[in-house]
Structures are given as structure tokens and as C-alpha cells.
Design a protein around this motif. Sequence first.
Motif, PDB file in Angstrom:
ATOM      1  N   ILE A 150      30.152  13.674  20.946  1.00 14.57           N
ATOM      2  CA  ILE A 150      29.994  12.231  20.845  1.00 14.57           C
ATOM      3  C   ILE A 150      29.848  11.864  19.372  1.00 14.57           C
ATOM      4  CG2 ILE A 150      28.517  10.249  21.361  1.00 14.57           C
ATOM      5  CD1 ILE A 150      29.920  11.173  23.822  1.00 14.57           C
ATOM      6  N   LEU A 151      30.676  10.926  18.910  1.00 12.27           N
ATOM      7  CA  LEU A 151      30.525  10.362  17.567  1.00 12.27           C
ATOM      8  C   LEU A 151      29.976   8.952  17.733  1.00 12.27           C
ATOM      9  CD1 LEU A 151      33.784  11.564  15.763  1.00 12.27           C
ATOM     10  CD2 LEU A 151      31.475  12.530  15.623  1.00 12.27           C
ATOM     11  N   PRO A 152      28.655   8.768  17.519  1.00 15.38           N
ATOM     12  CA  PRO A 152      28.006   7.479  17.797  1.00 15.38           C
ATOM     13  C   PRO A 152      28.067   6.524  16.592  1.00 15.38           C
ATOM     14  CG  PRO A 152      26.347   9.158  17.349  1.00 15.38           C
ATOM     15  CD  PRO A 152      27.681   9.813  17.167  1.00 15.38           C
ATOM     16  N   PHE A 153      29.093   5.707  16.533  1.00 18.23           N
ATOM     17  CA  PHE A 153      29.232   4.726  15.458  1.00 18.23           C
ATOM     18  C   PHE A 153      28.435   3.467  15.808  1.00 18.23           C
ATOM     19  CE2 PHE A 153      32.899   7.357  14.533  1.00 18.23           C
ATOM     20  CZ  PHE A 153      33.011   7.278  13.142  1.00 18.23           C
ATOM     21  N   ASP A 161      28.895   2.400  10.872  1.00 27.35           N
ATOM     22  CA  ASP A 161      27.940   3.342  10.281  1.00 27.35           C
ATOM     23  C   ASP A 161      27.822   4.536  11.222  1.00 27.35           C
ATOM     24  OD1 ASP A 161      25.918   4.605   8.911  1.00 27.35           O
ATOM     25  OD2 ASP A 161      24.338   3.245   9.585  1.00 27.35           O
ATOM     26  N   LEU A 162      27.942   5.737  10.686  1.00 28.48           N
ATOM     27  CA  LEU A 162      27.819   6.943  11.502  1.00 28.48           C
ATOM     28  C   LEU A 162      26.698   7.849  11.021  1.00 28.48           C
ATOM     29  CD1 LEU A 162      28.804   8.846  13.745  1.00 28.48           C
ATOM     30  CD2 LEU A 162      30.539   9.719  12.156  1.00 28.48           C
ATOM     31  N   ASP A 194      30.805  17.770   7.888  1.00 25.72           N
ATOM     32  CA  ASP A 194      30.980  16.721   8.895  1.00 25.72           C
ATOM     33  C   ASP A 194      31.381  15.397   8.244  1.00 25.72           C
ATOM     34  OD1 ASP A 194      30.160  18.629  10.686  1.00 25.72           O
ATOM     35  OD2 ASP A 194      28.162  17.782  11.008  1.00 25.72           O
ATOM     36  N   VAL A 195      30.657  15.033   7.182  1.00 24.56           N
ATOM     37  CA  VAL A 195      30.913  13.767   6.489  1.00 24.56           C
ATOM     38  C   VAL A 195      32.302  13.769   5.860  1.00 24.56           C
ATOM     39  CG1 VAL A 195      30.141  12.255   4.621  1.00 24.56           C
ATOM     40  CG2 VAL A 195      28.464  13.358   6.098  1.00 24.56           C
ATOM     41  N   SER A 196      32.723  14.943   5.393  1.00 26.75           N
ATOM     42  CA  SER A 196      34.062  15.056   4.812  1.00 26.75           C
ATOM     43  C   SER A 196      35.148  14.857   5.868  1.00 26.75           C
ATOM     44  CB  SER A 196      34.229  16.425   4.145  1.00 26.75           C
ATOM     45  OG  SER A 196      35.543  16.608   3.674  1.00 26.75           O
ATOM     46  N   ASP A 197      34.907  15.372   7.079  1.00 22.59           N
ATOM     47  CA  ASP A 197      35.907  15.273   8.146  1.00 22.59           C
ATOM     48  C   ASP A 197      35.960  13.887   8.787  1.00 22.59           C
ATOM     49  OD1 ASP A 197      36.913  17.852   7.963  1.00 22.59           O
ATOM     50  OD2 ASP A 197      35.409  18.683   9.311  1.00 22.59           O
ATOM     51  N   MET A 198      34.824  13.191   8.833  1.00 24.86           N
ATOM     52  CA  MET A 198      34.778  11.876   9.481  1.00 24.86           C
ATOM     53  C   MET A 198      33.861  10.954   8.674  1.00 24.86           C
ATOM     54  SD  MET A 198      35.739   9.873  11.991  1.00 24.86           S
ATOM     55  CE  MET A 198      36.424  10.909  13.287  1.00 24.86           C
ATOM     56  N   ARG A 199      34.452  10.029   7.927  1.00 23.36           N
ATOM     57  CA  ARG A 199      33.661   9.097   7.131  1.00 23.36           C
ATOM     58  C   ARG A 199      33.186   7.929   7.995  1.00 23.36           C
ATOM     59  NH1 ARG A 199      38.184   9.141   3.688  1.00 23.36           N
ATOM     60  NH2 ARG A 199      38.340   6.872   4.044  1.00 23.36           N
ATOM     61  N   ASP A 200      32.207   7.190   7.480  1.00 22.77           N
ATOM     62  CA  ASP A 200      31.665   6.047   8.207  1.00 22.77           C
ATOM     63  C   ASP A 200      32.734   5.016   8.551  1.00 22.77           C
ATOM     64  OD1 ASP A 200      29.103   6.985   8.268  1.00 22.77           O
ATOM     65  OD2 ASP A 200      28.441   5.921   6.477  1.00 22.77           O
ATOM     66  N   LEU A 211      39.587  15.449  12.563  1.00 22.02           N
ATOM     67  CA  LEU A 211      38.795  15.286  13.788  1.00 22.02           C
ATOM     68  C   LEU A 211      38.863  16.557  14.618  1.00 22.02           C
ATOM     69  CD1 LEU A 211      37.137  13.591  15.765  1.00 22.02           C
ATOM     70  CD2 LEU A 211      39.293  12.724  16.698  1.00 22.02           C
ATOM     71  N   ARG A 212      40.056  17.168  14.696  1.00 19.87           N
ATOM     72  CA  ARG A 212      40.201  18.422  15.441  1.00 19.87           C
ATOM     73  C   ARG A 212      39.344  19.518  14.818  1.00 19.87           C
ATOM     74  NH1 ARG A 212      40.966  18.932  20.256  1.00 19.87           N
ATOM     75  NH2 ARG A 212      39.124  20.234  20.034  1.00 19.87           N
TER      76      ARG A 212
END
Length: 391
Positions: A150-153, A161-162, A194-200, A211-212
Motif C-alpha cells: 500500500i502506498l498511502p498518499f 504527500d507520501l 524508497d524515496v528515490s523510487d517513488m517521490r511525493d 514502482l516494480r
Amino acid sequence: MMMHCSYKRFLARRASLPLLCAFVFMAFCSVFAGAGFAAALFTVDRVQVDVTADNALAAREEAFDLAQRKAFTQLVDRLSPNGAAAAEIDLMDTSVIASMIKDYEIIEEKISDVRYIGTYTFRFRSSAVKRFFSGQSLTYSDLESDPIMILPFYQVNGRYDLWSYGNRWKDAWDRVNGVKSLVPVIVPVGDLQDVSDMRDDQAMTYQTYRLRALTDRYGAKETVIAVAVPDSSLIQSIQGGGAAQGSLIIKLYRTDESRPVLATQFFIRAEPNDTHDSLFDRGVQRVQSLLRENWKAQTMVNAGQMNNIQARISIASLQDWVRTEKKLKAVSAVEDVLLESLTAQRAVVTLQFEGDLRRLQMALNKQGMKLATLQANDVRVDQTIPMYELK
């Protein structure tokens, strides 16, 4: 304080065994250990009760009865369609529930002259619970899903914001991270990778390969983007520090395509006694319920719906067979493994399983095994039972 209590006590004796008997004993223990993988699903943790009565003893007895009922209700809700057995549980005598309990732990307790507060963990006997489902003609699922990330934005005034500390939505998910469920949920910690793979700012514009990578790194099967949007009333109540007011809009997106696809959305409205944390917690619970019900619909089985197949298994040694049997015993859909024949290179077994073949295949896949169809001219032990190659 923690106290472990068993409904049944067994006395084990140790003796000096010849080498062959020792090996048989080792095989038995490995099978027993394999069964433990499924036992977690029939464990209900941290059941809390708070009861006031005429005296401490009466309060404690009433609390224990209440804890058993609450634990069983949670277990049934975990395994069966929502509300399917609510009426039956309300009418059940506590002794019936007690007969299905393997053991329990008192995690914490506080006692006064008239009040008892306690926290329990209950472990139920899977066979007894399944008999209950069968007796009530209920469907259920005890097949655990692969983990879902789960990516809770958290979206306020259009800004996503993540990872920041102000993400109340992620805080709510962190509170349930690792809790037992038919659908295990993983929430990433938010380290540098994590932050590098998916930014806010990438909730709707993520890079598929990153994401993969994030999903694979946490061992999840798939990722769901869960966006929580507070309305203006909720934003004002959060900023003012008062009771929760307004609504939380929650949107769930699939990520199996190059861009997120909206799967569903719903509102969580503040109730009179809601804190901001409890409002967000109810949002998490609603998402978890949707994930569970979707999985149950795919894997539901009627209690007592048994089928048989035979499987041929290539092995390298007797130890290899013991390891394979252990894995089969750990498969939740498999009720029994009957050894039909055993040679140095091959074992033939009859698998007794619940549900249909597709459900068995799904359960085997979770243990890294799969069934393959035999050639028409292959020799079969029993022509009346379908035979497969187990790899």
C-alpha cells in the motif's frame, strides 16, 4: 505480564532411539512444523476487554467469556463473508467457542475490587473451526493472499504527500502494518531507496520500472495506491485541534498498467466520538475489508467440500521427500497427504484438498510448487483419481 494457558496438557517422554526411529521422529516433527505455517491464520491477537461486576472474580470470569466471543467473532470475520455468521455467534454458548480454542495467553491484565481489564491472544484449532463452518453451511477461505503493498498518499489542496511526518494517512497504515490477515499488507518505511523510487509528486505519474523495483524489494505481489483526501471541514478541524469533523475521501488505484487506474472510491464520515486518528483508522479498516472481500470471493470454499488427486513427485533422496512433505503439509488448502508409494527417485501421493483444482493450484504456488498434466500413456496408481506431476 504474560501468562500462557493450554486447554490440553500433554506429557512428552524422551528415550534413546535407534537411528531409523530417530529419522522417523525427525520426519514427524518436520510435518508438524509445516502445519504451523497455517496456524497463524487461526490466531487472534490482542483481544481487549474491560468489564465491571459485583466483585473482581465475577468481573474476570465475565471478561474471559467476552474475550473468547470477541476473538471468535474476529476470526470468523477474517475467514468468512462479512456478517455471514453474526447471528449464529450471538446465540452460541461460550462453551461451544471454548471447545474450539487450542490455547490462549493473557498478555496484560489489571484487576480492582469490581473491575477487570485484560488483553488476550487466542489460538483456535483449525479443524474445529472448519467443522463449525460446515455445521452452519457457511463458506470460508483460509488461503492467504500474497502480500500487497500500500502506498498511502495524503492529498491536501491538490498537493500529494507520501513520506513526510505530517502524513496522517500513512501513520494510520503504519499502525496496522504486519497485522495478521487473509491479505497481508506491506507499507514501505520510506528510506532513501524508497524515496528515490517513488517521490511525493508521483502518485499519478510514477515510473513503472521504479514502482516494480519498490514492489519487488518488499516482496509484494502488487501495489495499490491509496489516496486520502480530507474535505474542507476535516482540514479545519485538524488545524483547529478539535474533534474530528467532515469526511475523508479515499481513492484506490490499481498499478498493473503504465498509469494508475481508479478501482473504487468512498467516503469515511466523522462520527460524534471520532478523534482524527480513529477517523483515519476507520479508513484503513475499510480498505482492508475491501481487499479481504475481493480475495475471499476468489478463494471461497464450502466447508466439507473435499476432493482428491494423485501427484507424482521426483525426489533426489529420502531427506528431499521429507522436505517436500513438509511443504505440502504447510499448504492451507491441503487437508491430508497420503503416501501411496516411495522409491529412491519418486514418491506418489494422494492429496486430499478443499475446493476446486484452481484453488489448490493457487495454494501450491504460494509454496513454490505447481501441478502439471501427465502424458496420456503415463502409468497411474489409481485410474479413478486424476494424476498430475508435482514440480
